[in-house]
Each structure stands twice: as C-alpha cells, then as structure tokens.
Design an enzyme around this catalytic site. Structure first.
Site, PDB file in Angstrom:
ATOM      1  N   ALA A  16       0.635 -10.640  11.977  1.00  0.00           N
ATOM      2  CA  ALA A  16      -0.366  -9.719  12.525  1.00  0.00           C
ATOM      3  C   ALA A  16      -0.635 -10.017  14.004  1.00  0.00           C
ATOM      4  CB  ALA A  16      -1.663  -9.827  11.711  1.00  0.00           C
ATOM      5  N   GLU A 172       9.512 -17.336  -5.996  1.00  0.00           N
ATOM      6  CA  GLU A 172      10.516 -17.416  -4.916  1.00  0.00           C
ATOM      7  C   GLU A 172      10.919 -18.874  -4.673  1.00  0.00           C
ATOM      8  OE1 GLU A 172       9.209 -15.141  -1.411  1.00  0.00           O
ATOM      9  OE2 GLU A 172      10.628 -13.634  -2.130  1.00  0.00           O
ATOM     10  N   GLN A 317       4.178  -7.017   5.240  1.00  0.00           N
ATOM     11  CA  GLN A 317       4.342  -5.635   5.713  1.00  0.00           C
ATOM     12  C   GLN A 317       2.984  -5.033   6.075  1.00  0.00           C
ATOM     13  OE1 GLN A 317       5.476  -2.377   3.181  1.00  0.00           O
ATOM     14  NE2 GLN A 317       5.250  -3.592   1.316  1.00  0.00           N
TER      15      GLN A 317
END
Ligand code: FAD
Length: 403
Positions: A16, A172, A317
C-alpha cells in the site's frame, strides 16, 4: 526541498505504501506537495513471498527491493526509521529517532502476528512476520537438520516442523516445506520418513471460508507430498518443543511456526485510533473517521463492502488498489475537489502449494488447480513487480524460471 508546500507523509513501504508513493509522484507535480516515505528498512519486501523465504525455497534477496531503486530519492524524501506513534492533535509522527510534521498522512504499516493469547505461543513459536523473522526460521530449520547426525542421542522429533494455523499463510508455508524438507534430508543424509511436517488447525477444516473443492484439492496434494494435517485440533499451549492439543495430547517438534492470526500494526493503538479487532474501520474514501487528512490502508484498515456489510478480505491486491484511491483522494483534497469511494476489483485469489502446484479462483470465481494455478500465481506476482519497477525490476526480481 521547499517546506512551504503541503507535506504528505506515507508510513510503511509495503504494497500500500509503495504504490501510494508511486501514484502520488505520477499524479502530482513536484511543486504541489512534498512527499515523505517512512519505512523501518531501506528495502521493500514482498510480504506474499515471506513463506518462501521462511522455507528457504527462494533467496531472501529475491523477495526484497531497495526502495531507492524504484522510488526516486530526488522526488521523495526517504526516511529509514521506525514509527512509534502518530500524534494526531499535533499533526506529527513520532519516530524512534526523531519527529516528522505532516499535512496529509497515509498509514500503511501492515500487520502484526496475533497469538490470541495462546499460552507460550509468543515465547516459543516463530512468526512469519518480516524478512528477518523468516530468515531466522529458515536458518533454524537448516540447523535442526545439520545437527541431527552430529548428536549422540539426537531425537527424531527435532526434525519435525509444526505449523500452527491452516489458513492461507500456513498452507502456503507447508507447501514450500514439502519441497524443502526432502532436499534437506538428501543434503544431511537423513531418512525422509523421520522428518514430519504437521499442520494444526482448530477449525474443522483447513482454509476456513475457502471453496470446498479447492480445499480438498490442497489437502490431497499436500498429503501426497507428506504433509500431515490435524484439523479440528485446538492448540491449548505452545511449549518450547511441542504443541499441546485439546489440553491433552502433545506433538513434539524442533521447529514451531505460528501462522494462525494477524492484526493491524500496534502503532494504530498507540496512536489512539478507534479500533475494531486491531484495525481502523475507514470511510469509503479510505480516510480515518473524524480525520480528514489521515488515510489508513492495507492490513491496517477494514474497508467495508456496502453490499454485504462485511469487510473486504485484507490482502495484497486490496492494498495495491487502496493506493490508487488514496493518491486520487489526496490530490482531490489538495485541489479542493470531491473525493472518490474505494471500489474493490476482485481479481480472485490463488494459494501456492509449492513451486509447481497451486489452487484458487480467478475472474468470476473460475476455479484453477495445479500447474495452471501455479502459472497464474506467477503472473500475479510478476504483474506487481512490473507495476512497481517496470521491466528492469522484472528482469532482476521477477519469477521467470519455469517449474
Ligand atoms: C506468507 C503470506 C502470503 C500471502 N499471500 C498473499 C497472496 O497470495 N495474495 C494476497 O493478495 N495477499 C497475500 N498475503 C497478504 C498480503 O501480504 C497483505 O495483505 C499485504 O502485505 C498488506 O499490505 P500492506 O501494505 O498493508 O502491508 P505490508 O506489505 O506488510 O507492508 C508494511 C510495511 O510497513 C513496514 N513497517 C511496519 N511497522 C513499521 C514501523 N513501526 N515503522 C516503520 N515501518 C514499519 C514494514 O517493514 C513493511 O515494509 C499474504 C501474506 C503473507 C504473510
């Protein structure tokens, strides 16, 4: 620099913060405002690749970028320091080594690990938090394997890796471990059957909230590569060398990593922002309520979806998209124009399960599995690198190699 110009201070050089700074330099003339970017380190890192750094499946340097390589220091003042708190009433930011005044502030300091008060977790587990913590995990795992054949009474459980939390990061991470552990066994002449990777999740299933088919695929794929799952297993305590499950059973390991929860950066609380579960619920313009000149982005913010009244998922995202809205709105404030609301453009989400496997959804919930999903994950990663630093950065840091 001309100090009569309004000063925009951006706190945090994650997704960001970097993209807000970049967009501000594109949207504003140098005469319109002074831009200052504050970050703990002189590098930006890919938070979404931290599990790979922790498992040692990518080189640490691939996951980080020198900030001055992508943000022109002649255009943006770069301050490498830690933020202590925001003094909203004085329009100042307290840093570890000084203070900064601002006219407009962007708070993009990311997440902190949340252990939900589980006994011993803070003291005994590693966290996937930043580059330093992940390098430490990687070195610790390697050390466990390196010392195994050199100790007279080495215990097999010292090779075990326990991962608390079966959410996105935990899954992950075990995907990367499933690649790394066999390599470590070969390197240190250890029987692979002795080294276990165990994921522990309190909810009835790993990846709560994810599509069931995708979760089944992930579980099966990882189990086939040796990952063990303990679902519906509540961690009641983390000891130096074990999880205590449901107050009764102990699972021992030489490496314990907690990935089970995050919250907004603690600077928010120190600064007196009103918080919901550790984050600021922002206006649809991304401003902090009651603070027209302060924007809160990324993992520090809850951005509400008006359609279902729930917050958008906190992810990279979203953080990147917040940056564009925030830069547009700071420009609007400078020009006395009206501000725009944030509109989330959901491009889907893909979880990696190692180098050549993944699963997730893209565009309108189309499900992807296996190599197709893994390729899509690389496209997403590389797209961000291109946005941040163009082809030059892509050639240096992109995920270019085939599976
Ligand atoms: C292992 C992992 C995998 C993920 N995978 C995905 C994925 O596949 N897709 C996806 O969309 N999202 C993913 N996420 C979530 C995503 O990474 C975050 O939502 C995203 O990083 C949020 O961006 P941000 O800019 O708010 O914070 P960050 O990117 O975390 O950046 C925060 C920055 O602030 C700096 N900082 C922190 N505290 C201070 C301080 N006190 N003073 C100065 N600087 C400070 C940090 O050093 C850092 O540079 C993943 C997260 C993790 C941990």
């Amino acid at each position: 620099m001309n100090t009569n110009k309004p000063r925009i201070v951006v706190l945090g050089a994650g997704y960001a913060g970097m993209m807000t700074t970049k967009r501000l330099t594109q949207k504003l003339n140098p005469e319109e405002a002074e831009i200052v970017l504050v970050n703990k380190h002189n590098y930006h890192y890919q938070t979404t690749w931290l599990h790979e750094v922790a498992a040692g499946t990518i080189n640490t340097n691939q996951a980080r970028v020198m900030i001055s390589d992508v943000i022109n220091p002649d255009r943006v003042r770069l301050v490498y320091d830690s933020v202590v708190k925001v003094k909203k009433d004085e329009k100042r930011v307290e840093l570890e080594n000084g203070e900064l005044e601002y006219d407009y502030l962007v708070v993009a300091l990311g997440f902190e690990t949340n252990t939900f008060g589980i006994k011993g977790m803070k003291e005994n587990a590693f966290f996937i938090q930043d580059v330093d913590s992940c390098r430490h995990i990687n070195e610790h795992i390697e050390y466990q394997f390196a010392k195994y054949n050199n100790e007279e009474n080495a215990e097999d459980h010292s090779l075990n890796i326990l991962v608390g939390g079966g959410g996105f990061t935990g899954i992950e991470f075990v995907g990367e471990l499933a690649e790394k552990v066999p390599k470590l066994c070969r390197k240190y002449d250890i029987d692979p059957a002795k080294a276990r990777i165990i994921n522990v999740e309190a909810a009835p299933s790993i990846m709560p909230g994810f599509d069931e088919d995708l979760v089944d695929y992930a579980r099966k794929s990882l189990q086939e590569r040796g990952v063990e799952f303990r679902e519906g297993a509540k961690i009641s305590e983390c000891k130096e060398d074990a999880f205590v499950i449901n107050d009764e059973e102990e699972i021992k390991a030489g490496t314990i990593v907690w990935t089970g929860g995050v919250t907004g950066n603690s600077v928010l609380g120190e600064s007196g922002f009103e918080l919901t579960k550790g984050k600021v619920t922002v206006e649809d313009t991304l401003q902090a309520p009651g603070n027209e000149n302060i924007f809160v982005l990324g993992d520090c913010a809850w951005v509400m979806n008006k359609e279902d009244g729930k917050p958008y998922p906190p992810n990279a995202q979203g953080a990147i998209q917040h940056a564009t809205t925030c830069a547009n709105n700071i420009k609007a404030l400078l020009h006395g124009e009206s501000l725009e609301p944030f509109v989330f453009d959901n491009k889907g989400v893909v979880a990696s399960l190692g180098k050549s496997d993944a699963m997730g959804t893209v565009f309108s919930d189309k499900k992807l599995y296996g190599k197709t999903a893994a390729s899509m994950k690389k496209v997403v990663d590389n797209r961000y690198i291109l946005m941040l630093g163009g082809p030059k950065l892509f050639l240096k840091k992109g995920k270019i190699r085939p599976f």
